[in-house]
Design a protein around this motif. Structure first.
Motif, PDB file in Angstrom:
ATOM      1  N   LEU A  66       0.798  -1.166  -0.176  1.00 18.55           N
ATOM      2  CA  LEU A  66      -0.221  -0.352  -0.349  1.00 18.55           C
ATOM      3  C   LEU A  66       0.958   1.433   0.277  1.00 18.55           C
ATOM      4  O   LEU A  66       0.233   2.247  -0.915  1.00 18.55           O
ATOM      5  N   ILE A  67       1.675   1.141   0.598  1.00 18.43           N
ATOM      6  CA  ILE A  67       2.827   2.548   0.511  1.00 18.43           C
ATOM      7  C   ILE A  67       4.053   2.660  -0.477  1.00 18.43           C
ATOM      8  O   ILE A  67       3.676   3.268  -1.157  1.00 18.43           O
ATOM      9  N   ASN A  68       3.923   1.577  -1.192  1.00 14.72           N
ATOM     10  CA  ASN A  68       4.569   1.867  -2.432  1.00 14.72           C
ATOM     11  C   ASN A  68       3.325   1.802  -3.302  1.00 14.72           C
ATOM     12  O   ASN A  68       4.505   2.545  -4.414  1.00 14.72           O
ATOM     13  N   PHE A  69       2.276   1.538  -3.997  1.00 16.32           N
ATOM     14  CA  PHE A  69       0.984   2.313  -4.621  1.00 16.32           C
ATOM     15  C   PHE A  69       1.402   3.371  -4.144  1.00 16.32           C
ATOM     16  O   PHE A  69       1.340   3.476  -5.183  1.00 16.32           O
ATOM     17  N   VAL A  70       0.862   4.013  -3.034  1.00 17.28           N
ATOM     18  CA  VAL A  70       0.421   5.341  -2.834  1.00 17.28           C
ATOM     19  C   VAL A  70       1.937   6.314  -3.479  1.00 17.28           C
ATOM     20  O   VAL A  70       2.010   7.464  -4.037  1.00 17.28           O
ATOM     21  N   SER A  71       3.419   5.782  -3.169  1.00 12.00           N
ATOM     22  CA  SER A  71       4.579   6.136  -3.526  1.00 12.00           C
ATOM     23  C   SER A  71       5.015   6.255  -5.233  1.00 12.00           C
ATOM     24  O   SER A  71       4.801   7.433  -6.056  1.00 12.00           O
ATOM     25  N   ILE A  72       3.931   5.190  -5.946  1.00 14.45           N
ATOM     26  CA  ILE A  72       4.827   5.341  -7.808  1.00 14.45           C
ATOM     27  C   ILE A  72       2.338   5.962  -8.241  1.00 14.45           C
ATOM     28  O   ILE A  72       3.291   7.321  -9.125  1.00 14.45           O
TER      29      ILE A  72
END
Length: 89
Positions: free
Chosen positions: A6-12
């Motif tokens: 989820l954190i990577n998704f938000v960042s991307i």
């Protein structure tokens, strides 16, 4: 594991949106061409840039709303990631 996803998704997501705004800025300097790309970039970025454009006046022929939008988006990204890290990690 889901928290990291989820954190990577938000960042991307914020990265892609920032790249779209930068691409729109660069395409505004080029006259003509890029019809479909220009329409796509406008449809993706206008929901973010439109409200900033209504608030921030133009400085002569310069529109600084994309710069302000990029700064605000970076702050929002950091806030969301900090909240997610606090919740899950």
């Amino acid at each position: 594991m889901a928290a990291i996803f989820l954190i990577n998704f938000v960042s991307i997501f914020f990265d892609l949106l920032s790249f779209a705004i930068i691409a729109r800025i660069l395409m505004s300097w080029i006259s003509g061409g890029g019809g479909r790309i220009r329409v796509f970039l406008h449809s993706v970025t206008e929901p973010i840039l439109g409200p900033f454009r209504r608030i921030i006046p133009r400085l002569g022929m310069f529109d600084i709303s994309p710069i302000v939008a990029l700064i605000v988006m970076d702050l929002v990204r950091g806030l969301i990631i900090n909240i997610l890290q606090g919740l899950f990690l």
